[in-house]
Design a protein around this motif. Structure first.
Motif, short mmCIF file in Angstrom:
data_model
loop_
_atom_site.label_atom_id
_atom_site.label_comp_id
_atom_site.label_asym_id
_atom_site.label_seq_id
_atom_site.Cartn_x
_atom_site.Cartn_y
_atom_site.Cartn_z
N GLU A 18 0.76 -1.25 -0.04
CA GLU A 18 0.18 -0.08 -0.08
C GLU A 18 0.99 1.10 -0.10
O GLU A 18 0.44 2.44 -0.31
N GLY A 19 2.11 1.09 0.20
CA GLY A 19 3.24 2.20 0.13
C GLY A 19 4.46 1.71 0.28
O GLY A 19 4.58 0.56 0.14
N PRO A 20 5.41 2.56 0.20
CA PRO A 20 6.88 2.23 0.24
C PRO A 20 7.21 1.08 1.58
O PRO A 20 6.52 1.32 2.36
N LEU A 21 8.21 0.20 1.49
CA LEU A 21 8.51 -0.69 2.61
C LEU A 21 9.91 -0.48 2.60
O LEU A 21 10.70 -0.30 1.74
N PHE A 50 1.87 5.08 3.56
CA PHE A 50 0.84 4.69 2.62
C PHE A 50 0.98 5.64 1.41
O PHE A 50 1.56 6.66 1.62
N SER A 51 0.82 5.35 0.15
CA SER A 51 0.83 6.09 -0.99
C SER A 51 -0.55 6.96 -1.10
O SER A 51 -1.51 6.29 -0.69
N GLU A 97 9.81 1.32 -3.25
CA GLU A 97 8.69 0.91 -3.98
C GLU A 97 8.64 0.84 -5.50
O GLU A 97 9.89 1.43 -6.05
N SER A 98 7.76 0.44 -6.23
CA SER A 98 7.81 0.01 -7.58
C SER A 98 7.71 1.03 -8.12
O SER A 98 7.19 2.34 -7.84
N HIS A 149 2.76 10.79 -6.94
CA HIS A 149 1.97 10.53 -5.50
C HIS A 149 3.16 10.93 -4.46
O HIS A 149 4.00 11.24 -4.57
N HIS A 150 2.20 11.24 -3.43
CA HIS A 150 3.09 11.43 -2.09
C HIS A 150 2.68 10.29 -0.97
O HIS A 150 2.36 9.26 -1.34
#
Length: 139
Positions: free
Chosen positions: A21-24, A89-90, A70-71, A77-78
């Motif tokens: 759902e967002g960067p890891l 979260f993105s 993230e991909s 996006h932020h």
């Protein structure tokens, strides 16, 4: 290590990044990937992330000094960082109308921007709302 095994490891890492759902962080990515591939190691995750960045398939987002991944190709996006659970979260809407080429006083020319909002995600906000206020006792 065989090529097929390496390909499977990369496939799982790519899948985890795409479904997030967002960067890891690398440790979060490793933990999620190990659900599918229990033998996956930390070094393999870092090597794969480095390769994916070099090939433009992933990029690092730096939040509070920690790189998160993230991909690529998710468009502009932020991010929202939860102070409760720590997840990121993105956000797919831009809270800042700041076009490329904007010139700030002093001659700063904007080429891109990143925004990270901090607060509580819906789950943490709901938990906080249900908790009694500090110093208040039920009864």
């Amino acid at each position: 290590m065989s090529t097929a095994r390496q390909t499977r490891q990369r496939e799982v890492i790519v899948q985890v990044l795409q479904q997030a759902e967002g960067p890891l962080s690398a440790p979060e990515l490793l933990a999620r990937a190990q659900v599918t591939l229990p033998g996956l190691g930390t070094a393999t995750v870092y090597r794969t992330l480095k390769l994916m960045q070099e090939q433009g398939e992933a990029h690092a987002v730096h939040l509070d000094g920690e790189p998160m991944y993230e991909s690529s190709g998710r468009g502009h996006h932020h991010h929202f960082s939860c102070n409760g659970c720590g997840r990121v979260f993105s956000l797919h809407s831009c809270p800042v109308a700041l076009p490329r080429g904007t010139v700030y006083p002093g001659g700063f020319v904007v080429e891109d921007h990143e925004v990270t909002l901090y607060g509580r995600c819906p789950q943490c906000a709901a938990q906080q709302a249900q908790a009694p206020a500090p110093g208040v006792t039920a009864g």
